[in-house]
Design a protein around this motif. Structure first.
Motif, mmCIF file in Angstrom:
data_model
loop_
_atom_site.group_PDB
_atom_site.id
_atom_site.type_symbol
_atom_site.label_atom_id
_atom_site.label_comp_id
_atom_site.label_asym_id
_atom_site.label_seq_id
_atom_site.Cartn_x
_atom_site.Cartn_y
_atom_site.Cartn_z
ATOM 1 N N ASN A 3 0.826 -1.202 0.000
ATOM 2 C CA ASN A 3 0.000 0.000 0.000
ATOM 3 C C ASN A 3 0.861 1.253 0.000
ATOM 4 O O ASN A 3 0.638 2.173 0.775
ATOM 5 C CB ASN A 3 -0.928 -0.008 1.233
ATOM 6 C CG ASN A 3 -1.903 -1.161 1.171
ATOM 7 O OD1 ASN A 3 -2.461 -1.436 0.123
ATOM 8 N ND2 ASN A 3 -2.080 -1.843 2.276
ATOM 9 N N LYS A 4 1.803 1.310 -0.898
ATOM 10 C CA LYS A 4 2.746 2.426 -0.933
ATOM 11 C C LYS A 4 2.103 3.712 -1.427
ATOM 12 O O LYS A 4 2.664 4.783 -1.251
ATOM 13 C CB LYS A 4 3.947 2.080 -1.779
ATOM 14 C CG LYS A 4 3.642 1.933 -3.251
ATOM 15 C CD LYS A 4 4.904 1.686 -4.040
ATOM 16 C CE LYS A 4 4.619 1.559 -5.510
ATOM 17 N NZ LYS A 4 4.081 2.762 -6.132
ATOM 18 N N GLN A 5 0.931 3.599 -2.040
ATOM 19 C CA GLN A 5 0.237 4.731 -2.656
ATOM 20 C C GLN A 5 1.181 5.387 -3.646
ATOM 21 O O GLN A 5 1.713 4.722 -4.508
ATOM 22 C CB GLN A 5 -0.295 5.664 -1.586
ATOM 23 C CG GLN A 5 -1.318 4.973 -0.701
ATOM 24 C CD GLN A 5 -1.603 5.725 0.576
ATOM 25 O OE1 GLN A 5 -0.863 6.600 0.981
ATOM 26 N NE2 GLN A 5 -2.703 5.359 1.217
ATOM 27 N N ARG A 6 1.423 6.671 -3.527
ATOM 28 C CA ARG A 6 2.309 7.360 -4.471
ATOM 29 C C ARG A 6 3.630 7.754 -3.813
ATOM 30 O O ARG A 6 4.365 8.586 -4.323
ATOM 31 C CB ARG A 6 1.603 8.571 -5.070
ATOM 32 C CG ARG A 6 0.382 8.159 -5.880
ATOM 33 C CD ARG A 6 -0.292 9.298 -6.565
ATOM 34 N NE ARG A 6 0.508 9.941 -7.581
ATOM 35 C CZ ARG A 6 0.644 9.542 -8.839
ATOM 36 N NH1 ARG A 6 0.025 8.451 -9.242
ATOM 37 N NH2 ARG A 6 1.362 10.227 -9.690
ATOM 38 N N LYS A 7 3.928 7.130 -2.691
ATOM 39 C CA LYS A 7 5.164 7.451 -1.981
ATOM 40 C C LYS A 7 6.370 6.925 -2.746
ATOM 41 O O LYS A 7 6.334 5.839 -3.319
ATOM 42 C CB LYS A 7 5.142 6.858 -0.567
ATOM 43 C CG LYS A 7 4.100 7.504 0.314
ATOM 44 C CD LYS A 7 4.154 6.931 1.707
ATOM 45 C CE LYS A 7 3.102 7.626 2.568
ATOM 46 N NZ LYS A 7 3.084 7.096 3.921
ATOM 47 N N LEU A 8 7.426 7.690 -2.708
ATOM 48 C CA LEU A 8 8.660 7.313 -3.386
ATOM 49 C C LEU A 8 9.735 6.841 -2.419
ATOM 50 O O LEU A 8 10.695 6.202 -2.825
ATOM 51 C CB LEU A 8 9.184 8.494 -4.210
ATOM 52 C CG LEU A 8 8.238 8.973 -5.312
ATOM 53 C CD1 LEU A 8 8.792 10.229 -5.975
ATOM 54 C CD2 LEU A 8 7.994 7.875 -6.332
ATOM 55 N N LYS A 23 13.073 4.734 -11.274
ATOM 56 C CA LYS A 23 13.093 4.031 -12.562
ATOM 57 C C LYS A 23 14.459 3.376 -12.738
ATOM 58 O O LYS A 23 15.478 3.883 -12.265
ATOM 59 C CB LYS A 23 12.820 5.003 -13.696
ATOM 60 C CG LYS A 23 11.434 5.619 -13.617
ATOM 61 C CD LYS A 23 10.824 5.670 -14.962
ATOM 62 C CE LYS A 23 9.444 6.284 -14.857
ATOM 63 N NZ LYS A 23 8.415 5.430 -15.284
#
Length: 177
Positions: A3-8, A23
Motif C-alpha cells: 500500500n505504498k500509494q504514491r510514496k517514493l 526508474k
C-alpha cells in the motif's frame, strides 16, 4: 510496500532499511552519486550504461533476453548499412561492432517493435521475455544477444564502509532465491 500509494521513499517498520522507488535507468545514478547503498536493477540497464562492477547478486527474476528481430524479409547478412531501432543504443552499437557491421542507430523509447513494421528501421535490438509481442506483430528473432535478469548492485563506497552489513543482507537474500 503493498500500500505504498504514491510514496517514493518507504521506510520499513523496523527502521533498518528504507526503500527508494526509482526508474531502472536512474538506479545507477543514485548509486554512483552516493544517495543509496544498494540498488535493484535489470542487467539490461547495467549493460546499456556500461556498468560492470559491483553486481553482488543475480536475483533470478525479470529474466529475458536481448534479441535482434525484424520482419520476415529482413536479411541480417545483406550488404549495406542497416538502420536499427532500439532503447539500447550502446548495446546495439557494440553488437554490430563485434560483427564488423556499420549501422545507424535510432533511439526509440516506446514500442520498439513498431519500427520495422512502419519502415523506420530495418531491424530492432530489444529485450523479450516470451516473444509474444514479436509473434503477434509478425516479427522474427534473428539472433539472441545476451540473457538479462534483475541484479542487486552496490555503491562502491558503501561496500567499503558497510561491508559486513551488506554481505549479511546479500547472504540472507541468496538463501531465499
Amino acid at each position: 510496500m503493498e500500500n505504498k500509494q504514491r510514496k517514493l521513499i518507504i521506510p520499513l517498520a523496523d527502521g533498518q532499511y528504507e526503500f527508494i522507488l526509482a526508474k531502472g535507468p536512474d538506479v545507477v545514478t543514485y548509486l554512483s552519486n552516493g544517495i543509496v547503498d544498494l540498488g535493484i536493477v535489470g542487467s539490461d540497464i547495467l549493460m546499456e550504461q556500461n556498468v560492470s562492477g559491483y553486481q553482488l547478486l543475480d536475483l533470478n527474476v525479470g529474466k529475458c533476453q536481448f534479441i535482434l528481430a525484424s520482419t520476415t524479409d529482413f536479411n541480417p547478412t545483406s550488404a549495406g548499412r542497416k538502420v536499427i531501432g532500439t532503447k539500447y543504443p550502446r548495446v546495439a552499437q557494440e553488437y554490430f561492432a563485434r560483427l564488423g557491421q556499420d549501422v545507424e542507430i535510432i533511439k526509440i523509447e516506446g514500442s520498439v517493435e513498431l519500427a520495422p513494421l512502419v519502415g523506420l528501421a530495418d531491424a530492432i535490438i530489444d529485450i523479450t521475455e516470451t516473444g509474444t509481442t514479436l509473434r503477434e506483430n509478425n516479427l522474427q528473432i534473428y539472433d539472441w544477444l545476451a540473457k538479462i535478469s534483475t541484479r542487486l548492485v552496490v555503491n562502491p563506497l558503501a561496500l567499503k564502509q558497510k561491508k559486513n552489513e551488506i554481505f549479511q543482507l546479500v547472504d540472507q537474500l541468496a538463501q531465499v532465491i
